[in-house]
Scaffold this motif. Structure first.
Motif, mmCIF file in Angstrom:
data_model
loop_
_atom_site.group_PDB
_atom_site.id
_atom_site.type_symbol
_atom_site.label_atom_id
_atom_site.label_comp_id
_atom_site.label_asym_id
_atom_site.label_seq_id
_atom_site.Cartn_x
_atom_site.Cartn_y
_atom_site.Cartn_z
ATOM 1 N N ILE A 13 0.843 -1.199 0.000
ATOM 2 C CA ILE A 13 0.000 0.000 0.000
ATOM 3 C C ILE A 13 0.877 1.247 0.000
ATOM 4 C CG2 ILE A 13 -1.672 1.332 1.340
ATOM 5 C CD1 ILE A 13 -2.924 -1.031 -0.057
ATOM 6 N N LYS A 14 1.931 1.238 0.819
ATOM 7 C CA LYS A 14 2.845 2.396 0.859
ATOM 8 C C LYS A 14 3.497 2.607 -0.508
ATOM 9 C CE LYS A 14 3.925 2.035 5.765
ATOM 10 N NZ LYS A 14 4.912 1.632 6.761
ATOM 11 N N ARG A 15 3.924 1.521 -1.119
ATOM 12 C CA ARG A 15 4.559 1.624 -2.440
ATOM 13 C C ARG A 15 3.543 2.102 -3.479
ATOM 14 N NH1 ARG A 15 6.376 -2.337 -6.623
ATOM 15 N NH2 ARG A 15 8.077 -1.278 -7.657
ATOM 16 N N LEU A 16 2.351 1.587 -3.408
ATOM 17 C CA LEU A 16 1.281 1.990 -4.318
ATOM 18 C C LEU A 16 0.969 3.480 -4.160
ATOM 19 C CD1 LEU A 16 -0.728 0.818 -6.372
ATOM 20 C CD2 LEU A 16 -2.234 0.288 -4.466
ATOM 21 N N ASP A 17 0.892 3.943 -2.924
ATOM 22 C CA ASP A 17 0.637 5.364 -2.667
ATOM 23 C C ASP A 17 1.779 6.230 -3.196
ATOM 24 O OD1 ASP A 17 -1.807 4.873 -1.504
ATOM 25 O OD2 ASP A 17 -1.033 4.873 0.556
ATOM 26 N N GLN A 18 3.016 5.749 -3.045
ATOM 27 C CA GLN A 18 4.166 6.520 -3.535
ATOM 28 C C GLN A 18 4.145 6.623 -5.056
ATOM 29 O OE1 GLN A 18 6.542 8.212 -1.644
ATOM 30 N NE2 GLN A 18 6.925 9.064 -3.677
ATOM 31 N N ILE A 19 3.846 5.525 -5.732
ATOM 32 C CA ILE A 19 3.766 5.531 -7.200
ATOM 33 C C ILE A 19 2.656 6.481 -7.651
ATOM 34 C CG2 ILE A 19 3.193 4.143 -9.232
ATOM 35 C CD1 ILE A 19 4.520 1.732 -7.750
ATOM 36 N N ALA A 20 1.504 6.410 -6.973
ATOM 37 C CA ALA A 20 0.388 7.285 -7.333
ATOM 38 C C ALA A 20 0.768 8.748 -7.126
ATOM 39 C CB ALA A 20 -0.849 6.919 -6.513
ATOM 40 N N ALA A 21 1.438 9.055 -6.034
ATOM 41 C CA ALA A 21 1.848 10.434 -5.760
ATOM 42 C C ALA A 21 2.861 10.912 -6.796
ATOM 43 C CB ALA A 21 2.432 10.531 -4.349
ATOM 44 N N ASP A 22 3.821 10.045 -7.137
ATOM 45 C CA ASP A 22 4.832 10.414 -8.138
ATOM 46 C C ASP A 22 4.203 10.710 -9.492
ATOM 47 O OD1 ASP A 22 6.742 10.030 -6.207
ATOM 48 O OD2 ASP A 22 7.452 8.098 -6.998
ATOM 49 N N ARG A 23 3.156 9.985 -9.813
ATOM 50 C CA ARG A 23 2.498 10.145 -11.112
ATOM 51 C C ARG A 23 1.359 11.151 -11.077
ATOM 52 N NH1 ARG A 23 2.080 4.057 -13.598
ATOM 53 N NH2 ARG A 23 4.304 3.597 -13.517
ATOM 54 N N GLY A 24 0.982 11.578 -9.896
ATOM 55 C CA GLY A 24 -0.122 12.515 -9.779
ATOM 56 C C GLY A 24 -1.451 11.898 -10.149
ATOM 57 N N THR A 25 -1.614 10.645 -9.763
ATOM 58 C CA THR A 25 -2.843 9.921 -10.101
ATOM 59 C C THR A 25 -3.352 9.195 -8.868
ATOM 60 O OG1 THR A 25 -3.806 8.383 -11.690
ATOM 61 C CG2 THR A 25 -1.611 7.843 -10.883
ATOM 62 N N SER A 26 -4.443 8.486 -9.004
ATOM 63 C CA SER A 26 -5.026 7.774 -7.867
ATOM 64 C C SER A 26 -4.413 6.382 -7.712
ATOM 65 C CB SER A 26 -6.539 7.644 -8.055
ATOM 66 O OG SER A 26 -6.813 6.758 -9.116
ATOM 67 N N ARG A 27 -4.622 5.844 -6.514
ATOM 68 C CA ARG A 27 -4.194 4.474 -6.237
ATOM 69 C C ARG A 27 -4.918 3.511 -7.183
ATOM 70 N NH1 ARG A 27 -5.531 2.543 -0.260
ATOM 71 N NH2 ARG A 27 -3.901 4.005 0.303
ATOM 72 N N ALA A 28 -6.193 3.730 -7.412
ATOM 73 C CA ALA A 28 -6.983 2.867 -8.292
ATOM 74 C C ALA A 28 -6.448 2.904 -9.721
ATOM 75 C CB ALA A 28 -8.452 3.288 -8.266
ATOM 76 N N ALA A 29 -6.029 4.066 -10.192
ATOM 77 C CA ALA A 29 -5.494 4.189 -11.557
ATOM 78 C C ALA A 29 -4.203 3.387 -11.694
ATOM 79 C CB ALA A 29 -5.262 5.646 -11.914
ATOM 80 N N VAL A 30 -3.373 3.407 -10.650
ATOM 81 C CA VAL A 30 -2.125 2.640 -10.680
ATOM 82 C C VAL A 30 -2.441 1.146 -10.713
ATOM 83 C CG1 VAL A 30 -0.007 2.085 -9.418
ATOM 84 C CG2 VAL A 30 -0.797 4.447 -9.533
ATOM 85 N N LEU A 31 -3.419 0.709 -9.928
ATOM 86 C CA LEU A 31 -3.805 -0.700 -9.922
ATOM 87 C C LEU A 31 -4.388 -1.119 -11.271
ATOM 88 C CD1 LEU A 31 -5.393 -1.068 -6.374
ATOM 89 C CD2 LEU A 31 -3.352 -2.224 -7.233
ATOM 90 N N ARG A 32 -5.234 -0.274 -11.878
ATOM 91 C CA ARG A 32 -5.795 -0.608 -13.192
ATOM 92 C C ARG A 32 -4.687 -0.751 -14.232
ATOM 93 N NH1 ARG A 32 -10.034 2.817 -11.448
ATOM 94 N NH2 ARG A 32 -9.007 4.641 -12.335
ATOM 95 N N GLU A 33 -3.709 0.153 -14.189
ATOM 96 C CA GLU A 33 -2.595 0.069 -15.141
ATOM 97 C C GLU A 33 -1.792 -1.209 -14.922
ATOM 98 O OE1 GLU A 33 1.529 2.367 -16.371
ATOM 99 O OE2 GLU A 33 0.167 3.323 -14.946
ATOM 100 N N ALA A 34 -1.539 -1.560 -13.658
ATOM 101 C CA ALA A 34 -0.771 -2.770 -13.357
ATOM 102 C C ALA A 34 -1.488 -4.016 -13.872
ATOM 103 C CB ALA A 34 -0.525 -2.874 -11.854
ATOM 104 N N VAL A 35 -2.802 -4.083 -13.675
ATOM 105 C CA VAL A 35 -3.573 -5.234 -14.154
ATOM 106 C C VAL A 35 -3.565 -5.262 -15.677
ATOM 107 C CG1 VAL A 35 -5.891 -6.236 -14.278
ATOM 108 C CG2 VAL A 35 -4.993 -5.413 -12.099
ATOM 109 N N SER A 36 -3.671 -4.118 -16.301
ATOM 110 C CA SER A 36 -3.666 -4.047 -17.767
ATOM 111 C C SER A 36 -2.334 -4.530 -18.337
ATOM 112 C CB SER A 36 -3.932 -2.609 -18.211
ATOM 113 O OG SER A 36 -3.798 -2.495 -19.597
ATOM 114 N N VAL A 37 -1.239 -4.118 -17.729
ATOM 115 C CA VAL A 37 0.086 -4.535 -18.197
ATOM 116 C C VAL A 37 0.308 -6.016 -17.937
ATOM 117 C CG1 VAL A 37 2.562 -4.275 -17.761
ATOM 118 C CG2 VAL A 37 1.121 -2.251 -17.977
#
Length: 122
Positions: A13-37
């Motif tokens: 969760i901490k890593r997910l939040d950091q990635i989302a913050a770095d990208r300026g996007t939501s946690r859900a958007a990062v998860l959707r991208e990860a599942v898509s890839v």
């Protein structure tokens, strides 16, 4: 879109939040991208994205010298005495060949010229 509930370790969760913050996007958007890839059966455009990502991957390699010359030398190293381009490849890269290669080349040329008797029944 279906909503899911998933349990993840606190470190993830901490890593997910950091990635989302770095990208300026939501946690859900990062998860959707990860599942898509992760989807190995992606669309044709997804496959092209992977090709685009790999194209030019070696362009900044310096330890191999000139990339085109390196590639030509790698291909030349698989030349065999019975290949039609043996003589020209050997002239360009003589250090890749030895006396045994020359001996095998001569055997091949003699065989093609008919200097060896045909096997019985042939």
């Amino acid at each position: 879109m279906t909503r899911i509930l998933a349990d993840l370790p606190d470190e993830d969760i901490k890593r997910l939040d950091q990635i989302a913050a770095d990208r300026g996007t939501s946690r859900a958007a990062v998860l959707r991208e990860a599942v898509s890839v992760y989807n190995p059966q992606g669309s044709a455009s997804d496959k092209l994205d992977w090709l685009d990502a790999g194209f030019g991957a070696w362009k900044d390699r310096t330890e191999i010298g000139d990339a085109v010359e390196w590639q030509r030398r790698e291909r030349a190293s698989s030349t065999r005495p019975w290949d039609d381009d043996y003589e020209s490849v050997k002239a360009e890269f003589p250090d890749l060949f030895d006396a045994e290669d020359d001996r095998q080349r001569q055997i091949y040329l003699d065989m093609v010229a008919g200097k060896y008797p045909k096997p019985r029944g042939a």
